[in-house]
Scaffold this active site. Structure first.
Site, PDB file in Angstrom:
ATOM      1  N   GLN A   1     -18.534 -19.995  63.821  1.00 29.82           N
ATOM      2  CA  GLN A   1     -18.338 -21.140  64.744  1.00 29.82           C
ATOM      3  C   GLN A   1     -19.205 -20.954  65.995  1.00 29.82           C
ATOM      4  OE1 GLN A   1     -14.040 -20.848  65.403  1.00 29.82           O
ATOM      5  NE2 GLN A   1     -14.266 -18.614  65.414  1.00 29.82           N
TER       6      GLN A   1
ATOM      7  N   ASP B   1      -1.909 -18.659  65.113  1.00 28.79           N
ATOM      8  CA  ASP B   1      -2.567 -19.141  66.336  1.00 28.79           C
ATOM      9  C   ASP B   1      -3.998 -19.517  65.947  1.00 28.79           C
ATOM     10  OD1 ASP B   1      -3.385 -17.691  69.601  1.00 28.79           O
ATOM     11  OD2 ASP B   1      -3.409 -19.754  68.842  1.00 28.79           O
TER      12      ASP B   1
ATOM     13  N   ASP C   1     -10.131 -12.853  56.947  1.00 28.57           N
ATOM     14  CA  ASP C   1      -9.528 -14.173  56.731  1.00 28.57           C
ATOM     15  C   ASP C   1      -8.017 -14.020  56.558  1.00 28.57           C
ATOM     16  OD1 ASP C   1     -10.460 -17.051  54.793  1.00 28.57           O
ATOM     17  OD2 ASP C   1      -8.497 -16.524  55.598  1.00 28.57           O
ATOM     18  N   GLY C   2      -7.274 -14.836  57.296  1.00 28.44           N
ATOM     19  CA  GLY C   2      -5.818 -14.759  57.224  1.00 28.44           C
ATOM     20  C   GLY C   2      -5.280 -14.975  55.828  1.00 28.44           C
TER      21      GLY C   2
ATOM     22  N   HIS D   1       0.478 -20.335  75.223  1.00 27.84           N
ATOM     23  CA  HIS D   1       0.878 -19.055  74.622  1.00 27.84           C
ATOM     24  C   HIS D   1       2.375 -18.780  74.756  1.00 27.84           C
ATOM     25  CE1 HIS D   1      -3.584 -18.228  75.076  1.00 27.84           C
ATOM     26  NE2 HIS D   1      -3.366 -18.139  73.773  1.00 27.84           N
TER      27      HIS D   1
HETATM   28  N1  SAM Z   1      -5.195 -22.130  71.163  1.00 26.69           N
HETATM   29  C1  SAM Z   1      -6.104 -22.533  70.131  1.00 26.69           C
HETATM   30  C2  SAM Z   1      -5.720 -23.833  69.520  1.00 26.69           C
HETATM   31  O1  SAM Z   1      -4.601 -24.269  69.706  1.00 26.69           O
HETATM   32  O2  SAM Z   1      -6.578 -24.440  68.902  1.00 26.69           O
HETATM   33  C3  SAM Z   1      -6.250 -21.414  69.104  1.00 26.69           C
HETATM   34  C4  SAM Z   1      -6.712 -20.143  69.752  1.00 26.69           C
HETATM   35  S1  SAM Z   1      -7.508 -18.934  68.845  1.00 26.69           S
HETATM   36  C5  SAM Z   1      -9.034 -18.875  69.705  1.00 26.69           C
HETATM   37  C6  SAM Z   1      -7.905 -19.631  67.276  1.00 26.69           C
HETATM   38  C7  SAM Z   1      -8.499 -18.525  66.392  1.00 26.69           C
HETATM   39  O3  SAM Z   1      -8.235 -18.775  65.006  1.00 26.69           O
HETATM   40  C8  SAM Z   1     -10.023 -18.385  66.493  1.00 26.69           C
HETATM   41  O4  SAM Z   1     -10.347 -17.175  67.142  1.00 26.69           O
HETATM   42  C9  SAM Z   1     -10.516 -18.429  65.050  1.00 26.69           C
HETATM   43  O5  SAM Z   1     -11.596 -17.560  64.795  1.00 26.69           O
HETATM   44  C10 SAM Z   1      -9.242 -18.044  64.295  1.00 26.69           C
HETATM   45  N2  SAM Z   1      -9.232 -18.443  62.867  1.00 26.69           N
HETATM   46  C11 SAM Z   1      -9.577 -19.638  62.337  1.00 26.69           C
HETATM   47  N3  SAM Z   1      -9.461 -19.607  60.999  1.00 26.69           N
HETATM   48  C12 SAM Z   1      -9.020 -18.345  60.666  1.00 26.69           C
HETATM   49  C13 SAM Z   1      -8.701 -17.686  59.435  1.00 26.69           C
HETATM   50  N4  SAM Z   1      -8.869 -18.319  58.253  1.00 26.69           N
HETATM   51  N5  SAM Z   1      -8.261 -16.402  59.483  1.00 26.69           N
HETATM   52  C14 SAM Z   1      -8.127 -15.751  60.675  1.00 26.69           C
HETATM   53  N6  SAM Z   1      -8.428 -16.312  61.881  1.00 26.69           N
HETATM   54  C15 SAM Z   1      -8.863 -17.609  61.864  1.00 26.69           C
END
Ligand code: SAM
Length: 317
Positions: free
Chosen positions: A30, A155, A137-138, A61
């Site tokens: 991204q 999150d 990846d989650g 948070h």
């Molecule tokens: N507060 C924000 C919101 O409400 O949109 C979210 C905060 S946090 C920065 C979101 C995180 O999710 C990002 O760092 C992104 O890289 C992570 N993310 C997205 N898809 C993911 C996945 N498949 N596995 C793990 N992390 C993931």
């Protein structure tokens, strides 16, 4: 000064001015932008979406983490998926009953930026000895994980691109299989009054997986609107926990310096407007499956906001 925009949906958006760009880069996953704003302090933006800011990170948070942590009688083992800025991690670590937090973040670059620039938000929580940081990846983590957790916190970025499939019934079912008896899932559920259909679809999908799905809203200034949150469990109904019990758990666990959440706020949560309650019962709204993922963001990302604004300014002069 620069204007940084976000189109929350096709016909509505926000902007935040940037007095200084602190980081601008493209990771494997991204675009990452971090900039300074006179009111919001440091603001993190991923692709075209504002994520969090120093000024108002607690508005997101605290509701994301505290109700779920306090709804569980004794959360020792916690999982956070996403949360690269470290704000959710910092909130969960406030509970002295927590023995271990595993945080699974896909994008190592986001954590690097957070470690260097966002310590006001994460308070260097990544270094806490109870934290196990996993880059990946989650979905893959959950499918290969043989651990169970007391609280799981999603999150994530908005449901498109890298996080699309983490909003499906299948994934929510896999999350549930990783919860201990009495475990609680917490997640954001998008913006109820801006992306109402997406919000309703997320809640309806969770209702097919969990017995109790508590929904509540909190205004998040940097998003320019309310954000939806959900606390889900088969055994625990968060709405039924008393104000005194929540305050007792906060006190016992040494959770201080909260700006929004306490027992009174817990009781004020989980009550939502009639119009939304009616939408959740609307049979015509589909749940989210792997075959019918959310696609609203595809058209959003096709709009070149900057171009459209320039054109409008010229036409409206
Ligand atoms: N507060 C924000 C919101 O409400 O949109 C979210 C905060 S946090 C920065 C979101 C995180 O999710 C990002 O760092 C992104 O890289 C992570 N993310 C997205 N898809 C993911 C996945 N498949 N596995 C793990 N992390 C993931």
């Amino acid at each position: 000064m620069k204007f940084v925009f976000e189109n929350l949906e096709k016909s509505f958006g926000t902007y935040i001015t940037a007095s200084k760009i602190l980081y601008k880069g493209k990771s494997k996953y991204q675009n990452i932008l971090l900039f300074e704003n006179e009111k919001y302090g440091k603001v993190l933006r991923l692709d075209k979406a504002f994520q969090t800011s120093e000024y108002d990170e607690y508005m997101y948070h605290e509701p994301l983490v505290q109700p779920a942590m306090c709804s569980h009688p004794n959360p020792k083992n916690v999982l956070i998926i996403g949360g690269g800025d470290g704000g959710a991690l910092e909130e969960a670590l406030k509970h002295n009953c927590v023995e271990k937090i595993t945080m699974v973040e896909l994008d190592e670059d986001v954590v690097k930026v957070a470690k260097e620039h966002l310590t006001e938000i994460n308070k260097n929580s990544f270094e806490d000895e109870r934290v196990r940081l996993v880059f990946g990846d989650g979905i893959k983590f959950i499918r290969e994980c043989n651990e169970k957790f007391d609280v799981i916190i999603l999150d994530l970025t908005d449901p498109y691109s890298i996080s699309t499939y983490l909003y499906t019934d299948k994934f929510y079912g896999e999350i549930k299989s990783r919860l201990n008896e009495g475990g609680v899932l917490s997640a954001h559920a998008e913006m109820p009054f801006v992306l109402d259909e997406i919000h309703v679809r997320i809640v309806k999908t969770l209702r097919t997986v969990f017995r109790h799905v508590g929904v509540f809203y909190n205004f998040v200034s940097v998003y320019g609107t309310m954000m939806g949150f959900v606390n889900c469990s088969d055994a625990i109904n968060p709405k039924e926990i008393s104000e005194n019990e929540i305050d007792e758990r906060l006190r016992e666990r040494g959770v201080g310096d909260l700006k929004i959440y306490d027992g009174k706020m817990h009781k004020a949560y989980f009550t939502i407007p009639v119009i939304m309650r009616k939408k959740f019962d609307d049979e015509n709204v589909d749940i989210i499956t792997e075959k019918s993922v959310i696609s609203a963001y595809d058209e959003l990302n096709e709009i070149n906001i900057e171009e459209e604004i320039k054109k409008s300014f010229n036409e409206l002069k």
